[in-house]
Design an enzyme around this catalytic site. Structure first.
Site, PDB file in Angstrom:
ATOM      1  N   GLU A  64      55.660  31.416  44.482  1.00 25.22           N
ATOM      2  CA  GLU A  64      55.794  32.898  44.678  1.00 25.22           C
ATOM      3  C   GLU A  64      56.504  33.279  46.039  1.00 25.22           C
ATOM      4  O   GLU A  64      57.073  34.148  46.350  1.00 25.22           O
ATOM      5  CB  GLU A  64      54.135  33.491  44.890  1.00 25.22           C
ATOM      6  CG  GLU A  64      53.916  34.891  45.344  1.00 25.22           C
ATOM      7  CD  GLU A  64      52.702  35.252  45.166  1.00 25.22           C
ATOM      8  OE1 GLU A  64      51.728  34.524  45.277  1.00 25.22           O
ATOM      9  OE2 GLU A  64      52.444  36.386  45.600  1.00 25.22           O
ATOM     10  N   ASP A  76      50.077  42.379  38.513  1.00 29.03           N
ATOM     11  CA  ASP A  76      49.339  41.826  39.425  1.00 29.03           C
ATOM     12  C   ASP A  76      48.174  42.720  39.725  1.00 29.03           C
ATOM     13  O   ASP A  76      47.862  43.890  38.923  1.00 29.03           O
ATOM     14  CB  ASP A  76      49.996  41.368  40.616  1.00 29.03           C
ATOM     15  CG  ASP A  76      49.783  40.294  41.388  1.00 29.03           C
ATOM     16  OD1 ASP A  76      48.653  39.887  41.112  1.00 29.03           O
ATOM     17  OD2 ASP A  76      50.617  39.671  41.997  1.00 29.03           O
TER      18      ASP A  76
HETATM   19 ZN   LIG Z   1      48.156  36.852  40.713  1.00 22.45          ZN
END
Ligand SMILES: [Zn+2]
Length: 406
Positions: free
Chosen positions: A210, A309
């Protein structure tokens, strides 16, 4: 049996006109209205407005409901700053998000046309909100813990959460497993959980690459994560490197979230084992992370889908908004072609990745459908218009049941 009479049906990139849909829990038949009425004379008929379009219900494969209380508490702009703010505010955020707060988040997804979602559950506190949701749910029980000494305790806590979710028997609810990330889960735990996933054939997801901090920590046990691990966990080196971590997943197709800092070799592995990448453009932007290299994914034929998300890194749970942001973010892609890919990334491609019989308006698929009130006859560029204008969603059907109506 029910019949609805849309003016248009979105079938992949094509729009069909003058066909009606007969359905129960699943789509039974798509044909001209008279034909359907003759075949199903007792069906309940719902006549839809002019310029109504039926399209598949949207699938949001990655959301964290337990953090839905956040609006202004968390710090945006830099991943590590955000992470520290999560740790600092964790108790209050979790405490503030009671049942009603999570139910509100679930309800907002329904209003935005989301008929299936994948809930990443860190603590199991969102279980009843997910059980009571009208949507199809993949309930991903998350495993986290990088310290070997804590492994047994953490694993048994994970198992008891998993068992609790497996005991829920409602239609459309499925238990699954989430491995938090390569930096936060000890290989012993990863291997144990993946064995269980394989034995029980559970859906599987993980965060991967990420942030830049994650890249550096996994590559060299250096960078912005170093201080974090040394201070908080007395840990001086990463528990695995990225390649080693990815290889644990070779036997099970997995949904990897973010993947914005992956290198060529890692993308090749993801392609080889037919994993899916979950693109969360708003979250990536707000946490100061890179933009997903979708061009590379397309070249390597990697399935990618789109998700919101959680509200810890977003301001709403709306896939139309998410697609719009992505459309502008990836400004070097052909507009219409990319808009069509985005729509597939919240429908058919997401269903395929999650192993669900939905995401398409086709005979035999679950009747997860949205009725959209277009303002005029759709043209070639419908995919762009759907994303830009977010037309009124007048009805939402989930497994054939009308769950929302305006
Ligand atoms: Zn996440």
């Amino acid at each position: 049996m029910q019949i609805i009479t849309p003016h248009y049906i979105l079938m992949n990139d094509k729009v069909s006109t003058n066909l009606s849909i007969a359905f129960d829990k699943q789509i039974e038949e798509i044909a001209p209205f008279e034909e359907l009425l003759e075949k199903f004379p007792h069906a309940k008929v719902t006549t839809l407005k002019e310029h109504s379009l039926v399209m598949p219900g949207l699938i949001n494969a990655h959301v964290h409901l337990e953090f839905s209380a956040n609006k202004t508490q968390l710090s945006y702009g830099d991943f590590m700053k955000w992470l520290y703010s999560v740790i600092e505010n964790r108790e209050s955020l979790i405490g503030e998000c009671n049942e009603a707060c999570m139910a509100k988040a679930v309800e907002s997804m329904l209003a935005n046309g989301i008929t299936t979602f994948g809930a990443i559950s860190s603590y199991g506190m969102d279980l009843s909100a997910c059980e009571n949701a009208k949507q199809n749910v993949i309930y991903f029980n998350e495993l986290i813990g990088s310290q070997a000494v804590m492994a047994d305790t953490l694993y048994s806590d994970f198992l008891s959460r998993l068992d609790a979710s497996k005991s829920i028997k409602r239609e459309g609810f499925h238990a699954g497993v989430a491995i938090h990330s390569p930096y936060s889960v000890h290989p012993v735990l990863v291997k144990k959980a993946l064995q269980l996933v394989k034995n029980e054939n559970l859906p599987l997801t993980a965060h991967f690459m990420e942030s830049e901090a994650e890249r550096e920590w996994l590559d060299s046990s250096e960078g912005a994560f170093k201080e974090f691990f040394v201070d908080l966990l007395k840990q001086k080196t990463a528990v695995s490197d990225a390649k080693e971590f990815l290889n644990y997943f070779n036997e099970k197709q997995t949904l990897f979230t973010h993947v914005v800092n992956a290198n060529e070799d890692e993308l090749d592995t993801i392609a080889q084992y037919k994993h899916t990448i979950i693109h969360c453009p708003i979250s990536n932007r707000l946490l100061g992370n890179k933009t997903l290299n979708i061009k590379a994914l397309n070249e390597k034929n990697i399935n990618w889908i789109v998700a919101t998300d959680g509200l810890s890194s977003n301001y709403k749970l709306d896939l139309f908004e998410e697609m719009k942001i992505s459309l502008f973010m990836h400004s070097d892609t052909p507009l219409l072609e990319f808009a069509r890919m985005l729509l597939k990334g919240v429908t058919i491609h997401a269903a395929k990745a999650l192993g669900l019989n939905t995401g398409e308006i086709v005979k035999g698929k679950n009747a997860d459908m949205l009725v959209i009130d277009l303002e005029n006859e759709p043209n070639e560029e419908l995919a762009i218009h759907l994303i830009l204008h977010k037309y009124n969603i007048s009805k939402v059907y989930i497994n054939g049941k009308l769950e929302k109506e305006d």
